[in-house]
Design a protein around this motif. Structure first.
Motif, mmCIF file in Angstrom:
data_model
loop_
_atom_site.group_PDB
_atom_site.id
_atom_site.type_symbol
_atom_site.label_atom_id
_atom_site.label_comp_id
_atom_site.label_asym_id
_atom_site.label_seq_id
_atom_site.Cartn_x
_atom_site.Cartn_y
_atom_site.Cartn_z
ATOM 1 N N PHE A 2 2.913 -0.800 -2.117
ATOM 2 C CA PHE A 2 1.512 -0.380 -2.033
ATOM 3 C C PHE A 2 0.954 -0.459 -3.447
ATOM 4 N N LEU A 3 0.263 -1.567 -3.747
ATOM 5 C CA LEU A 3 -0.219 -1.785 -5.103
ATOM 6 C C LEU A 3 -1.303 -0.783 -5.466
ATOM 7 N N ALA A 4 -1.149 -0.190 -6.632
ATOM 8 C CA ALA A 4 -2.126 0.762 -7.156
ATOM 9 C C ALA A 4 -2.382 0.393 -8.615
ATOM 10 N N CYS A 5 -3.087 1.244 -9.318
ATOM 11 C CA CYS A 5 -3.299 1.035 -10.753
ATOM 12 C C CYS A 5 -3.037 2.366 -11.454
ATOM 13 N N ALA A 6 -3.024 2.323 -12.761
ATOM 14 C CA ALA A 6 -2.593 3.487 -13.530
ATOM 15 C C ALA A 6 -3.411 4.737 -13.207
ATOM 16 N N ASP A 7 -4.709 4.577 -12.969
ATOM 17 C CA ASP A 7 -5.522 5.778 -12.775
ATOM 18 C C ASP A 7 -5.726 6.154 -11.306
ATOM 19 N N GLY A 58 13.347 -6.679 -4.184
ATOM 20 C CA GLY A 58 13.675 -6.073 -2.900
ATOM 21 C C GLY A 58 12.479 -5.715 -2.046
ATOM 22 N N ILE A 59 11.271 -5.901 -2.566
ATOM 23 C CA ILE A 59 10.063 -5.632 -1.777
ATOM 24 C C ILE A 59 9.735 -6.875 -0.950
ATOM 25 N N ALA A 60 9.557 -6.691 0.341
ATOM 26 C CA ALA A 60 9.322 -7.831 1.237
ATOM 27 C C ALA A 60 7.855 -8.202 1.317
ATOM 28 N N LEU A 61 6.986 -7.205 1.232
ATOM 29 C CA LEU A 61 5.544 -7.419 1.427
ATOM 30 C C LEU A 61 4.805 -6.392 0.600
ATOM 31 N N VAL A 62 3.658 -6.794 0.050
ATOM 32 C CA VAL A 62 2.831 -5.827 -0.666
ATOM 33 C C VAL A 62 1.442 -5.761 -0.048
ATOM 34 N N ILE A 77 7.464 -12.905 -2.054
ATOM 35 C CA ILE A 77 6.910 -11.663 -1.509
ATOM 36 C C ILE A 77 5.623 -11.985 -0.759
ATOM 37 N N ALA A 78 5.507 -11.504 0.464
ATOM 38 C CA ALA A 78 4.269 -11.686 1.222
ATOM 39 C C ALA A 78 3.200 -10.768 0.642
ATOM 40 N N VAL A 79 2.040 -11.320 0.335
ATOM 41 C CA VAL A 79 0.953 -10.558 -0.286
ATOM 42 C C VAL A 79 -0.207 -10.474 0.693
ATOM 43 N N HIS A 80 -0.690 -9.249 0.928
ATOM 44 C CA HIS A 80 -1.816 -9.043 1.838
ATOM 45 C C HIS A 80 -2.844 -8.124 1.201
ATOM 46 N N SER A 81 -4.012 -8.714 0.982
ATOM 47 C CA SER A 81 -4.450 -10.037 1.399
ATOM 48 C C SER A 81 -3.897 -11.109 0.457
ATOM 49 N N PRO A 82 -3.627 -12.327 0.990
ATOM 50 C CA PRO A 82 -3.054 -13.394 0.177
ATOM 51 C C PRO A 82 -3.999 -13.827 -0.941
ATOM 52 N N PRO A 83 -3.444 -14.458 -1.997
ATOM 53 C CA PRO A 83 -4.284 -14.862 -3.132
ATOM 54 C C PRO A 83 -5.491 -15.720 -2.747
ATOM 55 N N ASP A 84 -5.349 -16.629 -1.798
ATOM 56 C CA ASP A 84 -6.489 -17.477 -1.425
ATOM 57 C C ASP A 84 -7.621 -16.652 -0.823
ATOM 58 N N VAL A 85 -7.271 -15.629 -0.042
ATOM 59 C CA VAL A 85 -8.290 -14.739 0.523
ATOM 60 C C VAL A 85 -8.943 -13.928 -0.586
ATOM 61 N N VAL A 86 -8.129 -13.444 -1.523
ATOM 62 C CA VAL A 86 -8.667 -12.659 -2.634
ATOM 63 C C VAL A 86 -9.613 -13.504 -3.476
#
Length: 294
Positions: A6-11, A58-62, A89-98
């Protein structure tokens, strides 16, 4: 257990010093997702998107989660997503969508595909005279100026004819100008959450008294909302207008035009808050959708 990042940021991450005023939304979303994910064999891992790549082992999807500073570092953010994909690693939303969604000029694409949008003028930069010209073109006494790459109404301005910016003011970056919609303070803004293209739940977001921005940072509040068939169909038409298959998650934010029709304000597919308090089934629904994609 399959590890889901679950991608977050420092703040927005807890325990990382001073947090954003809306970081509590991170806590609410993680608290809603984690137990539902665990029941289906998914281990939700909170992680700063800037963490060393070794931390993603070891992370399969973010999920892009609460990476809420990406708009100030778009190139760095996109480069990181590409690096994660390169590691399998599967990224959602994928880079092309982003890449499509990161610049609000995507609204032009949606409009060309038949979605109802708010009238908008696009500028590489805008100054006082540009604001006045926009008022004339829209036939209105109030406009909103937004960043083309932005989120959370940060760096946003609203000007009236009797409270114009100073002569030397300019936005200083690519921006968009829209007529102010009186329906936002009067009625609120509507959110439609979609998981894998299917409607999950609705939210009515109302600004605080004397405010027009509906985000919690500005005192906005959220309420349950069951859309009418007509309004839901309008939101579904936005999802159908996307130039790619429906993403894992999508939040369509809409406001009512003077005509009475809902118009899309944002189609959020990067890191939208998904309002689990108004969608108590969100965790289970999202977990099942993730399992289907792994």
């Amino acid at each position: 257990m399959t590890r889901i990042g679950f991608l977050a940021c420092a703040d927005t991450l807890p325990g990382a010093g001073e947090r954003r005023g809306d970081a509590f939304e991170h806590d609410i979303e993680v608290a809603a997702l984690r137990p539902a994910f665990a029941e289906l064999g998914l281990d939700l891992i909170e992680i700063d998107w800037r963490s060393p790549l070794a931390d993603f082992e070891g992370i399969a999807l973010v999920l892009l989660g609460t990476a809420w500073d990406y708009q100030d570092h778009p190139a760095e953010f996109l480069a990181r997503l590409d690096e994660l994909v390169a590691r399998g690693i599967a990224v959602h939303s994928p880079p092309d969508v982003v890449r499509w969604n990161i610049d609000k000029r995507y609204l032009q694409d949606l409009a060309s595909r038949g979605a109802v949008t708010v009238p908008t003028l696009w500028f590489d930069d805008v100054d006082r005279e540009g604001v006045l010209a926009a008022m004339e073109q829209f036939g209105t006494d109030r406009v909103v100026v937004k960043r083309q790459v932005g989120a959370g109404a940060l760096g946003q301005f609203s000007f009236k004819r009797d409270s114009l910016p100073d002569d030397g003011w300019n936005m200083g970056k690519p921006c968009m100008v829209q007529p102010f919609l009186a329906s936002v303070p009067e009625e609120g803004e509507y959110t439609f959450v979609f998981i894998d293209g299917a409607f999950s739940h609705g939210v009515l977001k109302r600004p605080a008294a004397g405010e027009y921005r509906i985000q919690s940072l500005y005192g906005g509040s959220e309420h349950d909302f069951a859309p009418s068939p007509t309004d839901l169909a309008t939101a579904q038409a936005v999802v159908a207008a996307l130039p790619f298959a429906a993403p894992l998650y999508c939040r369509i934010d809409m406001a009512r035009l003077p005509s009475g029709e809902l118009a899309v304000m944002e189609a959020e597919m990067i890191e939208p808050y998904l309002y689990p308090e108004q969608g108590p089934h969100l965790g289970e629904t999202l977990a099942k959708a993730i399992l289907a994609r792994l």
